[in-house]
Design an enzyme around this catalytic site. Structure first.
Site, PDB file in Angstrom:
ATOM      1  N   HIS A 120       0.818  -1.222   0.000  1.00 26.90           N
ATOM      2  CA  HIS A 120       0.000   0.000   0.000  1.00 26.90           C
ATOM      3  C   HIS A 120       0.853   1.274   0.000  1.00 26.90           C
ATOM      4  CE1 HIS A 120      -3.382  -2.584   0.602  1.00 26.90           C
ATOM      5  NE2 HIS A 120      -3.047  -2.919   1.836  1.00 26.90           N
TER       6      HIS A 120
HETATM    7 ZN   LIG Z   1      -3.348  -7.340   3.460  1.00 25.63          ZN
END
Ligand SMILES: [Zn+2]
Length: 306
Positions: A120
């Site tokens: 992320h």
């Molecule tokens: Zn994850």
């Protein structure tokens, strides 16, 4: 013996009761030894990653602000981990650990980290417990060196690999594949080269069928020189953040399948552990050990047939 990667710097203290299961990395390393999966001599220890190394992918101003602690509160809130010197060392070492895992995979055919998969993290900001994108930095470094021409990222963490997707968007040298639970973090999912969204509650059968439909075609189409495999265990039915329903056996079959497929195509494979969330850190660490057990089994099968 199968090369594994670990550093004591992978673990740094967090405030009591923090949602991120930081102790799992050290417990994982200890369990692999205690339960006979690995021996001490299999472990390789990474150095701390340099500024230039991490800035090969990330915005230099962002990297600098995290290194020196001037990163602003909103950026830290988005990451979800409190800044500390220890966290900086941890993060830099984990990124270097994934590069080392890839280098070992290129030499030996297969290698596993005991951390990594911070997918992320975008070029200029982090989110969801991810500060720098170890997969992206490792891939970019090996491409820049000329060690590889094409990399396939197989991201089977339950969450979409949004940071990796944005970093390599439009880069023909890296193919990003994310199979994830659709109704889960992050809300906005910028396109990977191949996204396979799954409904909540999908279990072993449907999951493995879907993976087996895509993976062989992908390996033939991309013809990568290296696979980086994010083996997140948050697809497990007992995971706190997952919403999928894989069993222990389903998880093992998934990991073994991926490694065997890559091996049958002669593609070096570097495995990182990805996400996993459980209040019981020993149970969680042992769940993460699935990738090391599967890789060890494939490694031993290959050794016995030579
Ligand atoms: Zn994850």
């Amino acid at each position: 013996m199968l090369p594994l990667v670990y550093s004591p710097a992978y673990v740094t203290p967090l405030p009591d009761g923090h949602r991120f299961p930081m102790p799992k990395f050290g417990i994982l390393r200890d369990l692999l030894i205690e339960r006979g999966v690995a021996s001490e001599t299999q472990f390789h220890c990474p150095e701390i990653g340099s500024f230039e190394f991490i800035a090969s992918v990330h915005d230099p101003a962002y990297v600098r602000s995290f290194f020196d602690g001037t990163i602003d509160r909103d950026a830290i809130r988005k990451i979800g981990l409190p800044w500390s010197e220890g966290l900086v060392t941890r993060t830099r070492t984990a990124v270097a650990g994934t590069l080392l895992t890839c280098e070992l995979a290129l030499t030996h055919g297969l290698a596993c980290n005991t951390a990594g998969g911070t997918h992320h993290a975008h070029r200029g900001w982090g989110s969801g417990f991810c500060i720098f994108n170890d997969i992206a930095v490792a891939a970019r470094t090996l491409l820049d060196r000329g060690s590889v021409g094409h990399v396939l990222i197989i991201d089977l963490d339950v969450h979409h690999g949004d940071g990796t997707a944005t970093i390599f968007y439009g880069d023909d040298r890296v193919f990003t594949f994310s199979m994830h639970c659709d109704k889960n973090f992050p809300a906005r999912k910028p396109p990977s080269d191949l996204d396979v969204p799954l409904d909540k509650g999908v279990g072993d059968g449907e999951y493995l069928d879907t993976l087996r439909k895509h993976l062989p075609r992908l390996l033939e189409r991309v013809e990568p020189d290296l696979v980086i495999y994010d083996a997140g265990v948050d697809v497990h039915r007992d995971d706190r953040l997952g919403y999928l329903a894989l069993t222990d056996n389903g998880l093992y079959d998934r990991d073994k399948d991926v490694i065997e497929q890559c091996r049958s195509h002669g593609i070096p494979t570097a495995c990182v552990i990805g996400g996993g969330y459980d209040k019981d850190h020993t149970r969680l660490a042992w769940r993460h050990a699935t990738i090391h057990r599967a890789a060890t089994d494939v490694w031993q099968q290959a050794a016995s047939t030579v």
